[in-house]
Design a protein around this motif. Sequence first.
Motif, PDB file in Angstrom:
ATOM      1  N   GLN A  10     -20.613   0.356 -28.964  1.00  0.00           N
ATOM      2  CA  GLN A  10     -20.283   0.724 -27.589  1.00  0.00           C
ATOM      3  C   GLN A  10     -20.235  -0.497 -26.672  1.00  0.00           C
ATOM      4  O   GLN A  10     -20.387  -0.371 -25.468  1.00  0.00           O
ATOM      5  CB  GLN A  10     -21.305   1.744 -27.063  1.00  0.00           C
ATOM      6  CG  GLN A  10     -21.341   3.024 -27.874  1.00  0.00           C
ATOM      7  CD  GLN A  10     -19.987   3.725 -27.910  1.00  0.00           C
ATOM      8  OE1 GLN A  10     -19.405   4.048 -26.882  1.00  0.00           O
ATOM      9  NE2 GLN A  10     -19.477   3.962 -29.105  1.00  0.00           N
ATOM     10  N   ARG A  11     -20.030  -1.648 -27.244  1.00  0.00           N
ATOM     11  CA  ARG A  11     -19.878  -2.825 -26.404  1.00  0.00           C
ATOM     12  C   ARG A  11     -18.601  -2.725 -25.579  1.00  0.00           C
ATOM     13  O   ARG A  11     -17.695  -1.950 -25.882  1.00  0.00           O
ATOM     14  CB  ARG A  11     -19.832  -4.088 -27.269  1.00  0.00           C
ATOM     15  CG  ARG A  11     -21.167  -4.443 -27.905  1.00  0.00           C
ATOM     16  CD  ARG A  11     -21.019  -5.663 -28.799  1.00  0.00           C
ATOM     17  NE  ARG A  11     -20.134  -5.377 -29.933  1.00  0.00           N
ATOM     18  CZ  ARG A  11     -19.680  -6.301 -30.768  1.00  0.00           C
ATOM     19  NH1 ARG A  11     -20.007  -7.570 -30.572  1.00  0.00           N
ATOM     20  NH2 ARG A  11     -18.909  -5.981 -31.778  1.00  0.00           N
ATOM     21  N   LYS A  12     -18.522  -3.564 -24.531  1.00  0.00           N
ATOM     22  CA  LYS A  12     -17.338  -3.615 -23.674  1.00  0.00           C
ATOM     23  C   LYS A  12     -16.780  -5.028 -23.752  1.00  0.00           C
ATOM     24  O   LYS A  12     -17.353  -5.956 -23.184  1.00  0.00           O
ATOM     25  CB  LYS A  12     -17.702  -3.255 -22.232  1.00  0.00           C
ATOM     26  CG  LYS A  12     -18.307  -1.862 -22.074  1.00  0.00           C
ATOM     27  CD  LYS A  12     -18.756  -1.636 -20.633  1.00  0.00           C
ATOM     28  CE  LYS A  12     -19.460  -0.293 -20.480  1.00  0.00           C
ATOM     29  NZ  LYS A  12     -19.946  -0.094 -19.075  1.00  0.00           N
ATOM     30  N   ILE A  13     -15.662  -5.162 -24.471  1.00  0.00           N
ATOM     31  CA  ILE A  13     -15.078  -6.466 -24.713  1.00  0.00           C
ATOM     32  C   ILE A  13     -13.695  -6.532 -24.066  1.00  0.00           C
ATOM     33  O   ILE A  13     -12.885  -5.610 -24.194  1.00  0.00           O
ATOM     34  CB  ILE A  13     -14.936  -6.756 -26.224  1.00  0.00           C
ATOM     35  CG1 ILE A  13     -16.267  -6.515 -26.949  1.00  0.00           C
ATOM     36  CG2 ILE A  13     -14.424  -8.177 -26.443  1.00  0.00           C
ATOM     37  CD1 ILE A  13     -17.395  -7.399 -26.495  1.00  0.00           C
ATOM     38  N   ILE A  14     -13.439  -7.643 -23.384  1.00  0.00           N
ATOM     39  CA  ILE A  14     -12.135  -7.903 -22.795  1.00  0.00           C
ATOM     40  C   ILE A  14     -11.516  -9.103 -23.505  1.00  0.00           C
ATOM     41  O   ILE A  14     -12.191 -10.110 -23.737  1.00  0.00           O
ATOM     42  CB  ILE A  14     -12.249  -8.216 -21.285  1.00  0.00           C
ATOM     43  CG1 ILE A  14     -12.853  -7.022 -20.533  1.00  0.00           C
ATOM     44  CG2 ILE A  14     -10.885  -8.583 -20.701  1.00  0.00           C
ATOM     45  CD1 ILE A  14     -13.210  -7.346 -19.082  1.00  0.00           C
ATOM     46  N   HIS A  15     -10.260  -8.967 -23.867  1.00  0.00           N
ATOM     47  CA  HIS A  15      -9.511 -10.117 -24.381  1.00  0.00           C
ATOM     48  C   HIS A  15      -8.427 -10.450 -23.366  1.00  0.00           C
ATOM     49  O   HIS A  15      -7.588  -9.618 -23.045  1.00  0.00           O
ATOM     50  CB  HIS A  15      -8.872  -9.818 -25.736  1.00  0.00           C
ATOM     51  CG  HIS A  15      -8.089 -10.976 -26.294  1.00  0.00           C
ATOM     52  ND1 HIS A  15      -6.712 -11.005 -26.312  1.00  0.00           N
ATOM     53  CD2 HIS A  15      -8.497 -12.163 -26.832  1.00  0.00           C
ATOM     54  CE1 HIS A  15      -6.300 -12.143 -26.846  1.00  0.00           C
ATOM     55  NE2 HIS A  15      -7.361 -12.862 -27.169  1.00  0.00           N
ATOM     56  N   ILE A  16      -8.478 -11.669 -22.839  1.00  0.00           N
ATOM     57  CA  ILE A  16      -7.481 -12.141 -21.883  1.00  0.00           C
ATOM     58  C   ILE A  16      -6.543 -13.102 -22.601  1.00  0.00           C
ATOM     59  O   ILE A  16      -6.994 -14.037 -23.272  1.00  0.00           O
ATOM     60  CB  ILE A  16      -8.127 -12.870 -20.686  1.00  0.00           C
ATOM     61  CG1 ILE A  16      -9.040 -11.916 -19.903  1.00  0.00           C
ATOM     62  CG2 ILE A  16      -7.045 -13.466 -19.780  1.00  0.00           C
ATOM     63  CD1 ILE A  16      -8.314 -10.867 -19.095  1.00  0.00           C
ATOM     64  N   ASP A  17      -5.255 -12.863 -22.462  1.00  0.00           N
ATOM     65  CA  ASP A  17      -4.247 -13.706 -23.082  1.00  0.00           C
ATOM     66  C   ASP A  17      -3.207 -14.071 -22.022  1.00  0.00           C
ATOM     67  O   ASP A  17      -2.508 -13.201 -21.497  1.00  0.00           O
ATOM     68  CB  ASP A  17      -3.580 -12.954 -24.248  1.00  0.00           C
ATOM     69  CG  ASP A  17      -2.721 -13.856 -25.118  1.00  0.00           C
ATOM     70  OD1 ASP A  17      -2.739 -15.075 -24.905  1.00  0.00           O
ATOM     71  OD2 ASP A  17      -2.037 -13.325 -26.011  1.00  0.00           O
TER      72      ASP A  17
END
Length: 355
Positions: free
Chosen positions: A4-11
């Motif tokens: 249930q982690r909250k991960i953002i990937h910015i590209d």
Amino acid sequence: MVSQRKIIHIDMDCFFAAVEMRDNPTLANIPLAIGGSRSSRGVIATCNYPARAFGVRSAMPTGQALKLCPQLHLMAGNMEKYKTVSRQIRAIFQRYSDLVEPLSLDEAFIDVSDSSHFGGSATRIAADIRRVILAETGLTASAGVAPNKFLAKIASDENKPDGLFVITPGEVSAFVEKLPLAKIPGVGSKTAERLARLGLTHCKDIANCELAVLVKHFGAMADSLIKRSQGIDERPVRVERQAKSVGVEQTLAVDIDVYQNCVEALSSLWPKLQLRLANQGDKGLQKIGVKLKFSDFRQTTVECQAQTASLEQFLPLLQQAWQRRQQQGVRLVGLQLGFNTPNPGQLCLPFDLQA
């Protein structure tokens, strides 16, 4: 069970080209590519979307790009300028979380699981990061939000350019069921072909495949295939750490038995290695190397000591490695760099010194 982690990937969107278009708006609506030149051999580092409409893409030989788009505007690029902008963008990430893992100058993972911004909403945080990047740098970014790194990276590509895509924990199963196996990191074109021959084209197909079949055909990779096909990725976001070495490699769709084709394959990897090298800051370079894997799965690495790296420096190493093929084709090409470390005998890449 999905984390249930909250991960953002910015590209960042066509990062090098975007910086040049920002600084010179007359470039914005013409096909533009960074890397290579009309008078010498080279490869495209990145290109803008008007160029992509002609089929031009990153890592493509410049000559091929010019055949597809004769009016392509080529620029050598300015790595110092791109590194400066990259540092500005990373400083923005740090406002939202201390857990930032840069992958290159133009992309990063951000763990916002414990962030208090916007009530802990990862979606709203990602939207705000994109807004601030645009306001402070004049550049657009795409973002993916998901419960883990694997899905966040895939999500960031769903609405490119200048888009945001969210995969909530409740949507993971439905999303991965329809996900092509070829989109899983580590599944190259050759592996995708082998999967397809077994009738495995989407993640949902892995669930119906016997474990023994997967292990027989894919060995240690079977475990990763099973986990990713279920949307599972336990890897944490790791803050930037000192790397002892970096490398890039590609498993080829068809084995190569012509030397010039191998040169072109190696050249296509150079822009990717440049990005990873730029991401290492001012570390002292110690070694460069070329890795080949042959049709019979033998592999060899040839390296030499070097304080700088250029595409031309890798070509003599490639020639030496090519001479070891024993009439076999080449199925994988790789480039490697080793850095100065307090204990250089513990480089994590198994270099075979050819000083």
